[in-house]
Design a protein around this motif. Structure first.
Motif, PDB file in Angstrom:
ATOM      1  N   ILE A 178     -28.455 -35.088   6.561  1.00  0.00           N
ATOM      2  CA  ILE A 178     -28.298 -35.691   7.887  1.00  0.00           C
ATOM      3  C   ILE A 178     -28.917 -34.749   8.917  1.00  0.00           C
ATOM      4  CG2 ILE A 178     -26.605 -36.359   9.650  1.00  0.00           C
ATOM      5  CD1 ILE A 178     -24.924 -37.496   7.336  1.00  0.00           C
ATOM      6  N   PRO A 179     -29.805 -35.287   9.745  1.00  0.00           N
ATOM      7  CA  PRO A 179     -30.559 -34.430  10.677  1.00  0.00           C
ATOM      8  C   PRO A 179     -29.741 -33.992  11.896  1.00  0.00           C
ATOM      9  CG  PRO A 179     -31.148 -36.721  11.010  1.00  0.00           C
ATOM     10  CD  PRO A 179     -30.199 -36.686   9.827  1.00  0.00           C
ATOM     11  N   GLU A 180     -30.287 -33.011  12.593  1.00  0.00           N
ATOM     12  CA  GLU A 180     -29.741 -32.607  13.892  1.00  0.00           C
ATOM     13  C   GLU A 180     -30.051 -33.734  14.875  1.00  0.00           C
ATOM     14  OE1 GLU A 180     -27.832 -30.185  14.465  1.00  0.00           O
ATOM     15  OE2 GLU A 180     -28.152 -28.969  12.681  1.00  0.00           O
ATOM     16  N   PRO A 181     -29.303 -33.934  15.891  1.00  0.00           N
ATOM     17  CA  PRO A 181     -28.187 -33.115  16.344  1.00  0.00           C
ATOM     18  C   PRO A 181     -26.875 -33.435  15.647  1.00  0.00           C
ATOM     19  CG  PRO A 181     -28.503 -34.883  17.891  1.00  0.00           C
ATOM     20  CD  PRO A 181     -29.578 -35.028  16.831  1.00  0.00           C
ATOM     21  N   PHE A 182     -26.879 -34.411  14.760  1.00  0.00           N
ATOM     22  CA  PHE A 182     -25.648 -34.821  14.085  1.00  0.00           C
ATOM     23  C   PHE A 182     -25.085 -33.727  13.183  1.00  0.00           C
ATOM     24  CE2 PHE A 182     -28.201 -38.655  14.808  1.00  0.00           C
ATOM     25  CZ  PHE A 182     -27.340 -39.349  15.636  1.00  0.00           C
ATOM     26  N   ALA A 183     -25.962 -33.066  12.426  1.00  0.00           N
ATOM     27  CA  ALA A 183     -25.517 -32.083  11.435  1.00  0.00           C
ATOM     28  C   ALA A 183     -24.646 -30.997  12.060  1.00  0.00           C
ATOM     29  CB  ALA A 183     -26.723 -31.470  10.726  1.00  0.00           C
ATOM     30  N   GLU A 184     -24.983 -30.585  13.260  1.00  0.00           N
ATOM     31  CA  GLU A 184     -24.216 -29.524  13.934  1.00  0.00           C
ATOM     32  C   GLU A 184     -22.746 -29.896  14.089  1.00  0.00           C
ATOM     33  OE1 GLU A 184     -23.089 -26.087  15.718  1.00  0.00           O
ATOM     34  OE2 GLU A 184     -25.010 -26.471  14.736  1.00  0.00           O
ATOM     35  N   HIS A 185     -22.469 -31.176  14.294  1.00  0.00           N
ATOM     36  CA  HIS A 185     -21.102 -31.636  14.536  1.00  0.00           C
ATOM     37  C   HIS A 185     -20.340 -31.973  13.264  1.00  0.00           C
ATOM     38  CE1 HIS A 185     -21.768 -31.798  18.850  1.00  0.00           C
ATOM     39  NE2 HIS A 185     -22.954 -32.322  18.574  1.00  0.00           N
ATOM     40  N   LEU A 186     -20.961 -31.811  12.113  1.00  0.00           N
ATOM     41  CA  LEU A 186     -20.316 -32.175  10.854  1.00  0.00           C
ATOM     42  C   LEU A 186     -19.748 -30.978  10.107  1.00  0.00           C
ATOM     43  CD1 LEU A 186     -22.905 -34.808   9.630  1.00  0.00           C
ATOM     44  CD2 LEU A 186     -20.640 -35.226  10.619  1.00  0.00           C
ATOM     45  N   LYS A 187     -19.941 -29.784  10.629  1.00  0.00           N
ATOM     46  CA  LYS A 187     -19.520 -28.579   9.921  1.00  0.00           C
ATOM     47  C   LYS A 187     -18.021 -28.515   9.684  1.00  0.00           C
ATOM     48  CE  LYS A 187     -23.453 -25.904  11.442  1.00  0.00           C
ATOM     49  NZ  LYS A 187     -23.944 -24.849  12.295  1.00  0.00           N
ATOM     50  N   GLU A 188     -17.235 -29.095  10.575  1.00  0.00           N
ATOM     51  CA  GLU A 188     -15.773 -29.026  10.461  1.00  0.00           C
ATOM     52  C   GLU A 188     -15.165 -30.255   9.790  1.00  0.00           C
ATOM     53  OE1 GLU A 188     -14.220 -26.197  11.282  1.00  0.00           O
ATOM     54  OE2 GLU A 188     -16.187 -25.410  11.860  1.00  0.00           O
ATOM     55  N   VAL A 189     -15.980 -31.247   9.458  1.00  0.00           N
ATOM     56  CA  VAL A 189     -15.463 -32.455   8.829  1.00  0.00           C
ATOM     57  C   VAL A 189     -15.141 -32.154   7.366  1.00  0.00           C
ATOM     58  CG1 VAL A 189     -15.995 -34.835   8.151  1.00  0.00           C
ATOM     59  CG2 VAL A 189     -16.694 -33.988  10.392  1.00  0.00           C
ATOM     60  N   VAL A 190     -13.948 -32.540   6.946  1.00  0.00           N
ATOM     61  CA  VAL A 190     -13.495 -32.316   5.574  1.00  0.00           C
ATOM     62  C   VAL A 190     -13.889 -33.527   4.726  1.00  0.00           C
ATOM     63  CG1 VAL A 190     -11.445 -32.005   4.123  1.00  0.00           C
ATOM     64  CG2 VAL A 190     -11.577 -30.884   6.365  1.00  0.00           C
ATOM     65  N   LEU A 191     -14.429 -33.271   3.551  1.00  0.00           N
ATOM     66  CA  LEU A 191     -14.815 -34.330   2.617  1.00  0.00           C
ATOM     67  C   LEU A 191     -13.808 -34.354   1.475  1.00  0.00           C
ATOM     68  CD1 LEU A 191     -16.949 -36.423   1.705  1.00  0.00           C
ATOM     69  CD2 LEU A 191     -18.088 -34.549   0.515  1.00  0.00           C
ATOM     70  N   LEU A 192     -13.222 -35.522   1.229  1.00  0.00           N
ATOM     71  CA  LEU A 192     -12.229 -35.680   0.171  1.00  0.00           C
ATOM     72  C   LEU A 192     -12.652 -36.812  -0.755  1.00  0.00           C
ATOM     73  CD1 LEU A 192      -9.154 -35.603   2.558  1.00  0.00           C
ATOM     74  CD2 LEU A 192      -9.819 -33.774   1.007  1.00  0.00           C
ATOM     75  N   VAL A 193     -12.543 -36.587  -2.050  1.00  0.00           N
ATOM     76  CA  VAL A 193     -12.817 -37.640  -3.035  1.00  0.00           C
ATOM     77  C   VAL A 193     -11.507 -37.928  -3.755  1.00  0.00           C
ATOM     78  CG1 VAL A 193     -14.136 -38.333  -5.064  1.00  0.00           C
ATOM     79  CG2 VAL A 193     -15.200 -36.865  -3.325  1.00  0.00           C
ATOM     80  N   GLU A 194     -11.089 -39.179  -3.668  1.00  0.00           N
ATOM     81  CA  GLU A 194      -9.846 -39.620  -4.303  1.00  0.00           C
ATOM     82  C   GLU A 194     -10.162 -40.823  -5.182  1.00  0.00           C
ATOM     83  OE1 GLU A 194      -6.945 -38.583  -0.584  1.00  0.00           O
ATOM     84  OE2 GLU A 194      -8.419 -40.171  -0.334  1.00  0.00           O
ATOM     85  N   GLU A 195      -9.281 -41.113  -6.104  1.00  0.00           N
ATOM     86  CA  GLU A 195      -9.521 -42.254  -6.990  1.00  0.00           C
ATOM     87  C   GLU A 195      -9.527 -43.566  -6.203  1.00  0.00           C
ATOM     88  OE1 GLU A 195     -10.241 -42.185 -10.619  1.00  0.00           O
ATOM     89  OE2 GLU A 195     -10.804 -40.309  -9.634  1.00  0.00           O
TER      90      GLU A 195
END
Length: 136
Positions: free
Chosen positions: A27-44
């Motif tokens: 995902i390109p800037e400027p979006f990428a800068e704001h994604l650093k703190e987003v937590v990614l979870l994979v659940e069933e």
């Protein structure tokens, strides 16, 4: 004697997460800068509370979900809260993968970009442009 194809197993949560992290990395800037703190979870599957809140009866109908405030709605006055999260639901993703024939990488990229779009409060058209920029 003929050779048998190696056994193939459904990708596990770690593989789904790796594909999702690769999608996030594209995902390109400027979006990428704001994604650093987003937590990614994979659940069933999504839990019953989530499904009920969304009015969804079939757990296979939900492949991903964004939890948090869109970037434009955050302020210094927003209290302490859980970090923004992107949930991916492995079994629903695998079911859609089999049903549609879309490549798993492309499907996961599509879902991740869609959830990132919610993080930024983007329109469907903006999400489509972001998805193209992320290489899906």
């Amino acid at each position: 004697m003929s050779e048998q194809a190696p056994l193939q197993f459904a990708p596990d949560a770690a593989r789904i997460e790796a594909l999702a992290r690769a999608a996030l990395a594209r995902i390109p800037e400027p979006f990428a800068e704001h994604l650093k703190e987003v937590v990614l979870l994979v659940e069933e599957f999504a839990d019953d509370e989530t499904l009920d809140a969304m009015g969804i009866e079939d757990p296979f109908a939900l492949t991903g979900l964004y939890h948090g405030l869109p970037v434009g709605e955050k302020s210094a006055w927003t209290g302490v809260s859980m970090p923004d999260r992107i949930h991916l639901y492995r079994r629903a993703l695998l079911d859609e993968w089999v049903e549609t024939g879309v490549g798993l990488d492309a499907l996961i990229t599509h879902v991740v970009v869609h959830e990132v779009g919610h993080h930024f409060g983007l329109s469907d058209a903006d999400m489509h442009a972001l998805e193209e920029a992320a290489g899906a």
